[in-house]
Structures are given as C-alpha cells and as structure tokens.
Design a protein around this motif. Sequence first.
Motif, PDB file in Angstrom:
ATOM      1  N   ARG A  43     -10.534  -5.830  -4.209  1.00 28.18           N
ATOM      2  CA  ARG A  43      -9.629  -4.751  -3.798  1.00 28.18           C
ATOM      3  C   ARG A  43      -8.325  -4.720  -4.607  1.00 28.18           C
ATOM      4  NH1 ARG A  43     -10.936  -5.445   2.665  1.00 28.18           N
ATOM      5  NH2 ARG A  43     -12.643  -3.925   2.725  1.00 28.18           N
ATOM      6  N   MET A  46      -7.021  -1.438  -6.849  1.00 26.32           N
ATOM      7  CA  MET A  46      -5.700  -0.827  -6.693  1.00 26.32           C
ATOM      8  C   MET A  46      -4.914  -0.844  -8.002  1.00 26.32           C
ATOM      9  SD  MET A  46      -4.811  -2.384  -2.900  1.00 26.32           S
ATOM     10  CE  MET A  46      -3.179  -1.670  -2.714  1.00 26.32           C
ATOM     11  N   GLY A  91       0.829  -1.209   0.000  1.00 23.66           N
ATOM     12  CA  GLY A  91       0.000   0.000   0.000  1.00 23.66           C
ATOM     13  C   GLY A  91       0.855   1.247   0.000  1.00 23.66           C
ATOM     14  N   GLY A 124       2.291   1.917  -3.522  1.00 25.06           N
ATOM     15  CA  GLY A 124       1.309   2.576  -4.381  1.00 25.06           C
ATOM     16  C   GLY A 124       1.103   4.026  -3.983  1.00 25.06           C
ATOM     17  N   THR A 128      -8.752   1.900  -0.131  1.00 29.54           N
ATOM     18  CA  THR A 128      -8.609   0.455  -0.350  1.00 29.54           C
ATOM     19  C   THR A 128      -7.292  -0.059   0.217  1.00 29.54           C
ATOM     20  OG1 THR A 128      -9.895   0.691  -2.402  1.00 29.54           O
ATOM     21  CG2 THR A 128      -8.698  -1.372  -2.098  1.00 29.54           C
ATOM     22  N   ALA A 129      -6.211   0.695  -0.001  1.00 32.36           N
ATOM     23  CA  ALA A 129      -4.895   0.278   0.509  1.00 32.36           C
ATOM     24  C   ALA A 129      -4.898   0.206   2.038  1.00 32.36           C
ATOM     25  CB  ALA A 129      -3.817   1.252   0.027  1.00 32.36           C
ATOM     26  N   TYR A 140      -8.007   4.509  -4.146  1.00 36.24           N
ATOM     27  CA  TYR A 140      -6.779   3.753  -3.894  1.00 36.24           C
ATOM     28  C   TYR A 140      -6.386   3.830  -2.421  1.00 36.24           C
ATOM     29  CZ  TYR A 140      -2.106   2.150  -3.464  1.00 36.24           C
ATOM     30  OH  TYR A 140      -1.022   1.453  -3.006  1.00 36.24           O
ATOM     31  N   ILE A 191       1.943  -4.489  -6.803  1.00 36.71           N
ATOM     32  CA  ILE A 191       0.564  -4.880  -6.474  1.00 36.71           C
ATOM     33  C   ILE A 191       0.180  -6.159  -7.215  1.00 36.71           C
ATOM     34  CG2 ILE A 191      -1.872  -4.194  -6.666  1.00 36.71           C
ATOM     35  CD1 ILE A 191      -0.852  -1.253  -6.417  1.00 36.71           C
TER      36      ILE A 191
END
Length: 394
Positions: A67, A71, A8, A11, A111-112, A108, A174
């Motif tokens: 999820r 991402m 996470g 990203g 969700t992360a 993003y 990811i």
Amino acid sequence: MKKYAYIGCLGFLAVITTEFGIIGILPQVAEHYQISIDKAGYLLSAFALVIALTGPFMTLLASGFNRKKVMLTAIFIFLITGIVSSFSPPFWLLMVVRILPAFLQPVYIATALAVAISKADKDRKNELMSIVFSGVAIAMVTTVPIATFLASLRSWEYSFVVQAVVSFVALAGIYFVLPSMPVKEKKSYGSQLKILTKPTFIISTAMNFFMITAWFSTYSYFAEYLNKAKSMDNTMVSYMLFLFGIIGVFSNWVAGKMLNRNIAKTTAFFLSGTILIPILLHFSGGDTITTIIAIGIWGFLYSPSFLNASTYMISSAPDSLEFANSLATSFGNLGVTLGTTLGGWMIMTKGVEYNPWIGLIFGALAFLMIALRSFLERKTVDARKSSCEIGVNQ
C-alpha cells in the motif's frame, strides 16, 4: 492510527489540488488557448471521465500491492503533472498530462482509506475516514484559492506550480512517515465483484452519481458563475473559494461526527443543499452580502459530498471497502463529468446563471434513490421478521 489518516489527508490534498485547482483558472486558460469556456472545461471533465471508466479496474489490479508503494506511485505522477503543466504546454499536451494521474486517483483514495482504518475500532472508522476526506475541504481553503489568487496576480501557470509543490510535500510525507504495508491477504476478484449484485449497493451508486452531478453542474464553473452571474472579479473569486473551503473544513468534521450516528440522515441533510442553493443564489440577485452568505451555506453543504457518498456506498457493502470506495470515486467522477458537460452546455445555450437549476433536478433524483434504498432495507427487515415469526410458530 490517526497518524495514518493525516498522511492520507495530505495526499488527498495533492489529489484535490490537481483535480479541482483548474476550476478557479478556467476562464484564464480559455483565454490563453483561445478556446471557449466549455472546451476548457474538458480539462476537468476528461480527468473525471478517466477516473469513472478505469477506477474500479485499477483498484482491483492494485489491491495486492504494497500500500505504501501504491500511494507513492500515485502521488509521484501527480507531481509530474503539476511540473509539466506549469510550463503552459500546447493544449493537447496539457490535456494528456492532466489525464495521466486520473488513472491512479481512485487507487490512491481507496488505499489511503484502507490504511487509515486498518488498525481502528469499528466505531471510529467513519471519523478516521472523515480526516482523510478533509483533504478536500483543506484544499478548498488553502491550495485551490491560493493557486487562483496567484493566477489572478501573475498568470494561470502559477496555479500548477502550487499543485506541484503540494504533491512534492505529500510524496515526502508518505515516504518518511508511513511504514511498508504489504497486503497480507488479498481478496479474490470474485468476492469483491459480488457487491455488484446487491440492489442496495446499485441504488447507492446511483445516488452518488446524481448527487455529484448536481453539485458539479455549477461548481465546475465556480469562477465563471461568479464572474458573469454575480459580477465578481478574479481576486474576489479567490476570496470566495477561501470562504467556501474554510467553512468546508468545519463541515467535514461535523459530517464525520454525524455519520457515526446515522449515515442515511446525514447524507440527506447535506444533499438538501442541491435543492436549497439554487434558490438562494437565484434570490440573492446582485446583492454581494446575500451572495456571500449563500456561498458560505453552499460550502458547508457541498464539502462533505465525497465523504458522504463513499460512506453511504460502503455502508451497503462493508466487507469490500476498497473496491466499494473505488466505485464511489468512479461514479462520483462520472457525476463530475456529466455535471461539467451539462454545465458547459447550459453556459453556451442559455447562460451560466441557469446552471444551479441543473443541480436542483439531479438533487431531486438523488433524494429519490435514498428513499428507494430505505424502502428496500425496510422491506428486507420486515421479510426477516416474518420468516423468524413463522419459524417460531412452527
């Protein structure tokens, strides 16, 4: 699992490099397109405004999807943005490709964070969230200053090349590391929207908005401020961004530990920078060493701002983490928009050296919101105690 938190974070590094990488090259972009610095600032403020207006709705819509796929989709769009921008397209096209990933940025982040804490114990959640948010500080110490440094050596387009590379690495991370993560039980929209009726959540949202406005009234024009108010060249600005970020990495780690102990006090501690930094920058004058010290303190107190804002808001709505965080991201970016807009107006009317004083005013408003929420929470606790005492007496 920490592995999910680090993915996470990777990203987030791509997200922040794309959103804030523009800060170090705004003067060069303005010169290339023959526009004023406040108009170049639209590349940041428009990005933030799209997030502010669409973030919660996009997060609600995406809440039922796998999820991992969410991402991947978000970071892929960030990659496209970096590639197209690196070819110095017409300003209108640059603006369009800058705006596109903004629609999925809060999706993003929410969700992360959900992925990072999905298998964590309650007492480790804030620490894992701080790992994800450390992507902000790591970007400030690596990709943002590197992009600014390359731009100062060659041309501003190289900044976007860095953004594209970081997005590609995040996309690969990811894809290869995260397992498929379908949502097993989707919460109803109604259950998530309930948090909008909670006074403490609304006050927390206002605190977030005022705090980010305070910081970004100056930070959005970091390069312009150091160029004009402190007479630093572009290379020196890239060094200052590096200093800002390296201190911020440590600061995010400290904030993560502090948040586990007391969320309100931690938020207030770092928020104090909005009052302190304008004073330090003012009295540092033209002295380079004093200015560098002030920038170091600035980096320490600013860097955990998004982590603090999200944690502070989520703490008032713990059962709606993703939606609450999307609102934190949206209102934070609304603060970025207002801060950038007010900062641009101040530059055009008075001069960039006055920008930090905008931060002081909005920082004071953010402190007022913390005090108001604390008062309401104490009032609620006292009311419950009174009702319990009445029940016992009866």
